[in-house]
Design a protein around this motif. Structure first.
Motif, PDB file in Angstrom:
ATOM      1  N   THR A 167     -71.575  -9.443 -34.827  1.00 36.32           N
ATOM      2  CA  THR A 167     -72.187  -8.318 -34.119  1.00 36.32           C
ATOM      3  C   THR A 167     -73.698  -8.494 -33.980  1.00 36.32           C
ATOM      4  N   GLU A 168     -74.338  -9.053 -35.020  1.00 43.12           N
ATOM      5  CA  GLU A 168     -75.809  -9.150 -35.043  1.00 43.12           C
ATOM      6  C   GLU A 168     -76.374 -10.119 -34.004  1.00 43.12           C
ATOM      7  N   VAL A 169     -75.524 -10.948 -33.400  1.00 40.81           N
ATOM      8  CA  VAL A 169     -76.016 -11.886 -32.388  1.00 40.81           C
ATOM      9  C   VAL A 169     -76.477 -11.110 -31.133  1.00 40.81           C
ATOM     10  N   VAL A 170     -75.880  -9.938 -30.933  1.00 37.78           N
ATOM     11  CA  VAL A 170     -76.226  -9.117 -29.770  1.00 37.78           C
ATOM     12  C   VAL A 170     -77.262  -8.064 -30.166  1.00 37.78           C
ATOM     13  N   HIS A 171     -78.290  -7.897 -29.331  1.00 36.24           N
ATOM     14  CA  HIS A 171     -79.296  -6.861 -29.556  1.00 36.24           C
ATOM     15  C   HIS A 171     -78.653  -5.511 -29.223  1.00 36.24           C
ATOM     16  N   GLU A 172     -78.426  -4.689 -30.240  1.00 34.46           N
ATOM     17  CA  GLU A 172     -77.629  -3.468 -30.088  1.00 34.46           C
ATOM     18  C   GLU A 172     -78.188  -2.482 -29.066  1.00 34.46           C
ATOM     19  N   ALA A 173     -79.463  -2.141 -29.224  1.00 35.04           N
ATOM     20  CA  ALA A 173     -80.060  -1.127 -28.340  1.00 35.04           C
ATOM     21  C   ALA A 173     -80.045  -1.614 -26.887  1.00 35.04           C
ATOM     22  N   ASP A 174     -80.314  -2.904 -26.702  1.00 39.42           N
ATOM     23  CA  ASP A 174     -80.296  -3.468 -25.347  1.00 39.42           C
ATOM     24  C   ASP A 174     -78.894  -3.376 -24.747  1.00 39.42           C
ATOM     25  N   MET A 175     -77.895  -3.675 -25.556  1.00 41.30           N
ATOM     26  CA  MET A 175     -76.515  -3.632 -25.062  1.00 41.30           C
ATOM     27  C   MET A 175     -76.147  -2.225 -24.603  1.00 41.30           C
ATOM     28  N   ILE A 176     -76.523  -1.227 -25.377  1.00 41.04           N
ATOM     29  CA  ILE A 176     -76.207   0.163 -25.011  1.00 41.04           C
ATOM     30  C   ILE A 176     -76.873   0.496 -23.673  1.00 41.04           C
ATOM     31  N   GLU A 177     -78.107   0.055 -23.527  1.00 35.11           N
ATOM     32  CA  GLU A 177     -78.834   0.335 -22.290  1.00 35.11           C
ATOM     33  C   GLU A 177     -78.176  -0.351 -21.089  1.00 35.11           C
ATOM     34  N   VAL A 178     -77.757  -1.596 -21.289  1.00 35.91           N
ATOM     35  CA  VAL A 178     -77.126  -2.325 -20.174  1.00 35.91           C
ATOM     36  C   VAL A 178     -75.790  -1.667 -19.804  1.00 35.91           C
ATOM     37  N   LEU A 179     -75.032  -1.235 -20.808  1.00 40.35           N
ATOM     38  CA  LEU A 179     -73.757  -0.560 -20.522  1.00 40.35           C
ATOM     39  C   LEU A 179     -74.000   0.712 -19.706  1.00 40.35           C
ATOM     40  N   LYS A 180     -75.106   1.374 -19.997  1.00 38.93           N
ATOM     41  CA  LYS A 180     -75.443   2.608 -19.273  1.00 38.93           C
ATOM     42  C   LYS A 180     -75.890   2.324 -17.851  1.00 38.93           C
ATOM     43  N   THR A 181     -76.733   1.284 -17.694  1.00 41.06           N
ATOM     44  CA  THR A 181     -77.355   1.079 -16.377  1.00 41.06           C
ATOM     45  C   THR A 181     -76.528   0.229 -15.421  1.00 41.06           C
ATOM     46  N   ARG A 182     -75.564  -0.549 -15.965  1.00 43.75           N
ATOM     47  CA  ARG A 182     -74.771  -1.405 -15.074  1.00 43.75           C
ATOM     48  C   ARG A 182     -73.307  -1.015 -15.137  1.00 43.75           C
ATOM     49  N   PRO A 183     -72.816  -0.223 -14.212  1.00 41.91           N
ATOM     50  CA  PRO A 183     -71.424   0.241 -14.277  1.00 41.91           C
ATOM     51  C   PRO A 183     -70.393  -0.868 -14.087  1.00 41.91           C
ATOM     52  N   ASP A 184     -70.851  -2.059 -13.637  1.00 45.09           N
ATOM     53  CA  ASP A 184     -69.907  -3.166 -13.429  1.00 45.09           C
ATOM     54  C   ASP A 184     -69.797  -4.050 -14.676  1.00 45.09           C
ATOM     55  N   PHE A 185     -70.691  -3.857 -15.626  1.00 44.99           N
ATOM     56  CA  PHE A 185     -70.788  -4.782 -16.760  1.00 44.99           C
ATOM     57  C   PHE A 185     -69.769  -4.415 -17.860  1.00 44.99           C
ATOM     58  N   CYS A 186     -69.179  -5.454 -18.483  1.00 41.27           N
ATOM     59  CA  CYS A 186     -68.179  -5.222 -19.532  1.00 41.27           C
ATOM     60  C   CYS A 186     -68.596  -5.891 -20.847  1.00 41.27           C
ATOM     61  N   TYR A 187     -68.277  -5.244 -21.944  1.00 40.03           N
ATOM     62  CA  TYR A 187     -68.520  -5.837 -23.272  1.00 40.03           C
ATOM     63  C   TYR A 187     -67.201  -5.831 -24.040  1.00 40.03           C
ATOM     64  N   LEU A 188     -66.703  -7.023 -24.350  1.00 41.29           N
ATOM     65  CA  LEU A 188     -65.413  -7.173 -25.024  1.00 41.29           C
ATOM     66  C   LEU A 188     -65.687  -7.754 -26.406  1.00 41.29           C
ATOM     67  N   CYS A 189     -65.396  -6.989 -27.440  1.00 38.25           N
ATOM     68  CA  CYS A 189     -65.989  -7.312 -28.729  1.00 38.25           C
ATOM     69  C   CYS A 189     -65.015  -7.180 -29.902  1.00 38.25           C
ATOM     70  N   ASP A 190     -64.963  -8.230 -30.697  1.00 39.90           N
ATOM     71  CA  ASP A 190     -64.108  -8.228 -31.894  1.00 39.90           C
ATOM     72  C   ASP A 190     -64.916  -7.917 -33.156  1.00 39.90           C
ATOM     73  N   VAL A 191     -66.223  -7.843 -32.991  1.00 40.09           N
ATOM     74  CA  VAL A 191     -67.066  -7.680 -34.184  1.00 40.09           C
ATOM     75  C   VAL A 191     -67.946  -6.448 -33.964  1.00 40.09           C
ATOM     76  N   ALA A 192     -67.301  -5.294 -34.035  1.00 29.80           N
ATOM     77  CA  ALA A 192     -67.965  -4.038 -33.688  1.00 29.80           C
ATOM     78  C   ALA A 192     -69.133  -3.733 -34.615  1.00 29.80           C
ATOM     79  N   PRO A 193     -70.179  -3.124 -34.049  1.00 27.22           N
ATOM     80  CA  PRO A 193     -71.267  -2.662 -34.914  1.00 27.22           C
ATOM     81  C   PRO A 193     -70.767  -1.476 -35.768  1.00 27.22           C
ATOM     82  N   LYS A 194     -71.567  -1.101 -36.760  1.00 28.91           N
ATOM     83  CA  LYS A 194     -71.143  -0.012 -37.670  1.00 28.91           C
ATOM     84  C   LYS A 194     -70.860   1.276 -36.912  1.00 28.91           C
ATOM     85  N   ASP A 195     -71.773   1.634 -35.992  1.00 31.14           N
ATOM     86  CA  ASP A 195     -71.604   2.885 -35.251  1.00 31.14           C
ATOM     87  C   ASP A 195     -71.289   2.574 -33.798  1.00 31.14           C
TER      88      ASP A 195
END
Ligand code: NAD
Length: 320
Positions: free
Chosen positions: A226-254
């Motif tokens: 999970t730590e390889v991805v910048h968490e706050a940036d990922m949340i922002e990208v998910l919000k701003t890009r409706p076409d973008f997908c994040y498929l993740c096996d190593v979920a952050p705590k929250d």
């Protein structure tokens, strides 16, 4: 004097795998001490005194454990990566650290495709999805897991790209993937799949700048850490890009802020497995516990690392 090997697994191996470990050690005339399904760190600290070797899974071997392990010479992590072992502390005590990358590679690779298919078909909600054939997948790190994903990708008719500065470009080409010379270069492709270990170099390395570069329908697949991805940036990208997908096996705590960012697209644009499931198959559970001698990979003894079954493509060194 007979050597003692401690099997310390907070989450026990399959019984059959333990049976195999037992028989190998018996044959070698070693004593096996088992600490399976232990409940707290104190149990581990008490068990390490006097043992010559340790076999662990995701169990934490830090300074405190090493301080109590007065006889320890080697710790073997059944699994990939070393982020649960304090390598500096091991080195200071001349304890060899080894792991077994590759043993769970196929299990993780199948999960990667499972998540890609679920996302491409909108979690089977009755709407029209898309096919993976002819699409592009780029690998950050081209070790055992990435190569297993690449093999499946070839079967799906996808085109593979890879960035791994520890593997010569011609070797990457030989394996049927297109070498990419920078991390940024990976993000020109629709799928980017993370397969690097967690190190100072890779930590939070996947940021907004890279993610925003991805083409339409860009999808990041994270089965690494999970730590390889910048968490706050990922949340922002998910919000701003409706076409973008994040498929993740190593979920952050929250995971709530991530889910809030995609609303009812959770399970389609955003997938989190319930807990880390990549290596959770009957086969991987058995494989990881019984990697053949000489196939393990030592961090600090100058053994090659990379895919132990494919030594030609592995590199000497211990950058990790
Ligand atoms: P591996 O050691 O075979 O491969 C790692 C590759 O990353 C190596 O080829 C190495 O050269 C490369 N690398 C290292 N630093 C790099 C960097 N800065 N940039 C680019 N490449 C770099 O390991 P693996 O078995 O393929 O596993 C990869 C990672 O996946 C592990 O470290 C682990 O964190 C994670 N993993 C997760 C699961 C799961 O259950 N989800 C299971 C296995 C592995």
């Amino acid at each position: 004097k007979a050597r003692t090997v401690l099997l310390a697994t907070e989450k026990a191996f399959a019984a059959a795998a333990v049976g195999k470990i037992e028989s190998v050690l018996k044959e070698a005339n070693y004593t096996l001490k088992k600490l399976e399904n232990y409940k707290g760190k104190d149990d581990l600290l008490a068990a390490v005194a006097g043992v010559d070797a340790m076999i662990i899974r995701s169990d934490i071997v830090d300074q405190a454990v090493l301080d109590k392990a007065d006889k320890l010479k080697i710790v073997v992590r059944a699994g990939a990566g070393y982020d649960n072992i304090d390598l500096k502390a091991c080195e200071a005590k001349s304890v060899t650290a080894m792991n077994t990358p590759g043993q769970n590679a196929n299990a993780v690779a199948e999960l990667v495709f499972g998540m890609m298919l679920v996302s491409a078909r909108n979690n089977f909600d009755g709407t029209s999805g898309f096919e993976l054939v002819n699409r592009e997948i780029a690998f950050y790190g081209f070790g055992a897991v990435a190569r297993a994903v690449h093999k499946l990708a070839q079967g799906f008719g996808m085109k593979s790209f890879a960035y791994d500065p520890y593997i010569p470009a011609d070797k990457i080409k030989e394996m049927g993937a297109e070498p990419v010379s920078t991390v940024a270069g990976l993000f020109e492709h629709q799928y980017v799949s993370l397969h690097v270990p967690l190190t100072d170099e890779t930590k939070a390395s996947i940021n907004k700048e890279l993610l925003m570069k991805m083409p339409k329908g860009g999808s990041l697949i994270n089965t690494a850490r999970t730590e390889v991805v910048h968490e706050a940036d990922m949340i922002e990208v998910l919000k701003t890009r409706p076409d973008f997908c994040y498929l993740c096996d190593v979920a952050p705590k929250d995971i709530e802020p991530f889910k809030a960012a995609v609303g009812d697209k959770y399970g389609k644009r955003l997938i989190f497995t319930k807990k880390k499931m990549g290596a959770q198959t009957a086969e991987a559970n058995d494989n990881a516990a019984r990697q053949e001698r000489d196939m393990g990979v030592a961090h600090n003894q100058g053994y090659p690392f990379g895919d132990p079954q494919n030594k030609d493509y592995s590199i000497k060194g211990s950058k990790r």
